[in-house]
Scaffold this motif. Structure first.
Motif, PDB file in Angstrom:
ATOM      1  N   PRO A   1      44.146 -18.810  50.421  1.00 47.10           N
ATOM      2  CA  PRO A   1      43.260 -19.194  51.531  1.00 47.10           C
ATOM      3  C   PRO A   1      43.695 -18.617  52.870  1.00 47.10           C
ATOM      4  O   PRO A   1      42.872 -18.514  53.784  1.00 47.10           O
ATOM      5  CB  PRO A   1      43.337 -20.730  51.525  1.00 47.10           C
ATOM      6  CG  PRO A   1      44.629 -21.045  50.878  1.00 47.10           C
ATOM      7  CD  PRO A   1      44.863 -19.966  49.869  1.00 47.10           C
ATOM      8  N   ALA A   2      44.971 -18.239  53.005  1.00 46.42           N
ATOM      9  CA  ALA A   2      45.426 -17.647  54.265  1.00 46.42           C
ATOM     10  C   ALA A   2      44.680 -16.348  54.545  1.00 46.42           C
ATOM     11  O   ALA A   2      44.294 -16.066  55.691  1.00 46.42           O
ATOM     12  CB  ALA A   2      46.939 -17.408  54.224  1.00 46.42           C
ATOM     13  N   LEU A   3      44.459 -15.531  53.507  1.00 50.89           N
ATOM     14  CA  LEU A   3      43.689 -14.306  53.696  1.00 50.89           C
ATOM     15  C   LEU A   3      42.244 -14.622  54.051  1.00 50.89           C
ATOM     16  O   LEU A   3      41.619 -13.916  54.863  1.00 50.89           O
ATOM     17  CB  LEU A   3      43.749 -13.446  52.437  1.00 50.89           C
ATOM     18  CG  LEU A   3      42.939 -12.152  52.496  1.00 50.89           C
ATOM     19  CD1 LEU A   3      43.493 -11.221  53.569  1.00 50.89           C
ATOM     20  CD2 LEU A   3      42.937 -11.444  51.138  1.00 50.89           C
ATOM     21  N   LEU A   4      41.707 -15.675  53.451  1.00 42.95           N
ATOM     22  CA  LEU A   4      40.325 -16.053  53.751  1.00 42.95           C
ATOM     23  C   LEU A   4      40.148 -16.412  55.222  1.00 42.95           C
ATOM     24  O   LEU A   4      39.029 -16.340  55.747  1.00 42.95           O
ATOM     25  CB  LEU A   4      39.902 -17.233  52.866  1.00 42.95           C
ATOM     26  CG  LEU A   4      39.743 -16.928  51.379  1.00 42.95           C
ATOM     27  CD1 LEU A   4      39.468 -18.209  50.595  1.00 42.95           C
ATOM     28  CD2 LEU A   4      38.627 -15.918  51.143  1.00 42.95           C
ATOM     29  N   PHE A   5      41.230 -16.825  55.876  1.00 41.87           N
ATOM     30  CA  PHE A   5      41.132 -17.159  57.299  1.00 41.87           C
ATOM     31  C   PHE A   5      40.561 -15.985  58.089  1.00 41.87           C
ATOM     32  O   PHE A   5      39.795 -16.183  59.041  1.00 41.87           O
ATOM     33  CB  PHE A   5      42.510 -17.545  57.853  1.00 41.87           C
ATOM     34  CG  PHE A   5      42.487 -17.932  59.304  1.00 41.87           C
ATOM     35  CD1 PHE A   5      42.244 -19.249  59.674  1.00 41.87           C
ATOM     36  CD2 PHE A   5      42.692 -16.992  60.310  1.00 41.87           C
ATOM     37  CE1 PHE A   5      42.204 -19.611  61.016  1.00 41.87           C
ATOM     38  CE2 PHE A   5      42.661 -17.344  61.650  1.00 41.87           C
ATOM     39  CZ  PHE A   5      42.417 -18.661  62.003  1.00 41.87           C
ATOM     40  N   VAL A   6      40.917 -14.765  57.705  1.00 38.62           N
ATOM     41  CA  VAL A   6      40.441 -13.595  58.446  1.00 38.62           C
ATOM     42  C   VAL A   6      39.351 -12.830  57.704  1.00 38.62           C
ATOM     43  O   VAL A   6      38.714 -11.951  58.291  1.00 38.62           O
ATOM     44  CB  VAL A   6      41.603 -12.625  58.768  1.00 38.62           C
ATOM     45  CG1 VAL A   6      42.630 -13.297  59.649  1.00 38.62           C
ATOM     46  CG2 VAL A   6      42.270 -12.126  57.487  1.00 38.62           C
TER      47      VAL A   6
END
Length: 463
Positions: free
Chosen positions: A397-402
């Motif tokens: 989900p950290a990648l989904l942040f951007v």
């Protein structure tokens, strides 16, 4: 046998109400490509290939639907059984894992759909199971199989590689989950992962079976357009290229009326009295303007991305966005819901319970981190492995942040399921006092990671 029975029962309960699998635009598009041939890499074509296999086997679309649900629960069960000392605690962990799909309705809602997010999760968990089998048997064959399964997961979702951010290095470092592995095992693990990921990348550039190059697609363009709309709404300044409104002027106030952090597509809806924003890259203008807008309005960019992430993780005050897709969209293939009454009942449960605070997906990540921390405090032999899995659960989900063009609950399904498994299996390990006494390869792994060297001080005779 227990793992297969568990998976069959769980898959049957999940698949029956939604038979032959709920489908929205992208899954119907994959089904169409399975019939007519792959023509684009905008969506990774691996989903279409799996649909093609299902169709060739005479199972139609429902074959993949059943397979992905069965594989998900079978792999989760196999992992638990390989890690637990006693069958009783393994059964308790699997009961808790299945219960998570009911308690967190977004998991059940996504599981009932023919979305690549479910298939990605299934193959990722299957790769983990194969790796654990390799550690148990000290065999390179399941180690190579693990690399292939991880590669299929990555071919289904570009960002699935983030699930392996710590698992892949750990798999190469400790291919049999113990110190000092045979050099051949490390070589096989590294080769399987490298070759598998290379083939996953290649599958998005050349199609099967003729290996014709696929036309390039700018998969980040939708997110960039979403960012420009969000930045404009926040900064009170129109940062949109004129091509997005066909040259019609649009004010920041009008952009704010169209903007919704839940989904890019919501900005394209018609709003009375103002120009309509189009879904387009404006002839490359979106890609050209985006870096400048982010650089000059970085605070608003972060505010927009945070607003999307809040919706994504179920942190918003209102309802959780898009917890279930309760239909098969209109299609020319004759696909329709077979049990509408059962679907209405289960779908009603998902929609009414999903907004409840204690059922939001973000709790899975917090609890998973707490469980892994407790494993380290207890010096459990599985702590390092669970830490690697937790890293993937947070990196996804950290990648989904951007990168996310929307806050659909399904986008975090792979990491949410992984977190749910960590909670269920980790809690069972903590409660099983005999687990700490287990003398297997994972004991040696923890000992190598946590045992402090003993310093020997020599003394002169008589001192």
């Amino acid at each position: 046998m227990m793992s297969a029975l568990y998976a069959a029962l769980a898959a049957a309960l999940a698949c029956w109400p939604a038979w032959p699998g709920l489908m929205s635009y992208d899954s119907l598009f994959a089904w169409e490509e399975a019939r007519s041939g792959v023509e684009t890499m905008l969506w990774p074509p691996m989903h279409a290939y799996l649909f093609w296999i299902s169709r060739e086997l005479g199972a139609g679309a429902w074959g993949l639907f059943v397979f992905q649900a069965f594989l998900l629960f079978f792999a989760a069960a196999l992992c638990a059984n390989l890690l637990m000392r006693r069958a009783l605690w393994a059964a308790a962990a699997l009961a808790a894992f299945a219960a998570a799909f009911v308690y967190v309705p977004e998991l059940l809602g996504t599981l009932m759909a023919q979305w690549r997010d479910v298939t990605t999760t299934s193959f990722a968990l299957a790769g983990l199971a194969a790796w654990l089998v390799a550690g148990r048997r000290r065999s390179t064959v399941p180690l190579a199989v693990a690399g292939v399964l991880f590669a299929v997961a990555a071919a289904l979702r570009y960002n699935a590689v983030l699930l392996l951010v710590l698992i892949a290095p750990l798999m190469v470092w400790r291919p049999y989950l113990q110190p000092a592995p045979p050099p051949r095992a490390r070589l096989v693990a590294a080769a399987a992962l490298s070759l598998g990921l290379a083939l996953a990348w290649g599958s998005t550039h050349w199609r099967l079976p003729d290996f014709a190059p696929l036309p390039s697609a700018h998969n980040f363009a939708g997110t960039q357009e979403f960012d420009l709309i969000g930045i404009s709404a926040c900064a009170d300044k129109d940062e949109l290229p004129t091509g997005l409104t066909l040259g019609w002027p649009i004010s920041p106030r009008q952009i704010r009326r169209a903007y919704d952090p839940r989904h890019l597509q919501l900005a394209f809806r018609a709003v009375p009295g103002q120009p309509r924003i189009l879904e387009s890259d404006a002839g490359g203008e979106v890609e050209r303007i985006w870096p400048r807008a982010v650089r000059h309005q970085f605070g608003c960019y972060l505010a927009h991305r945070t607003a999307v992430f809040v919706q994504q993780m179920g942190l918003a005050k209102g309802e959780v966005f898009y917890p279930v897709h309760l239909q098969i969209d209109a299609n020319p293939f004759g696909l329709k819901v077979a049990h509408p009454q059962a679907l209405a009942r289960v779908g009603g449960y998902v929609r009414t319970r999903a907004p409840e605070l204690w059922r939001r997906p973000f709790w899975l990540y917090l609890l998973a981190a707490a469980v892994v921390g407790a494993l380290w405090l207890r010096r459990a032999p599985q702590a390092l492995l669970f830490t690697g899995l937790l890293g993937g659960a947070f990196a996804y989900p950290a990648l989904l942040f951007v990168a996310a063009p929307a806050a659909d609950a399904r986008y975090i399904f792979p990491s949410s399921v992984l977190a749910a498994w960590l909670i269920a299996a980790g809690t069972a390990l903590i409660l099983d006092r005999r687990a700490a006494q287990r003398a297997d390869t994972l004991d040696a792994l923890l000992a190598a990671a946590t045992t402090k060297p003993v310093r020997v001080v020599s003394r002169a005779p008589g001192s």
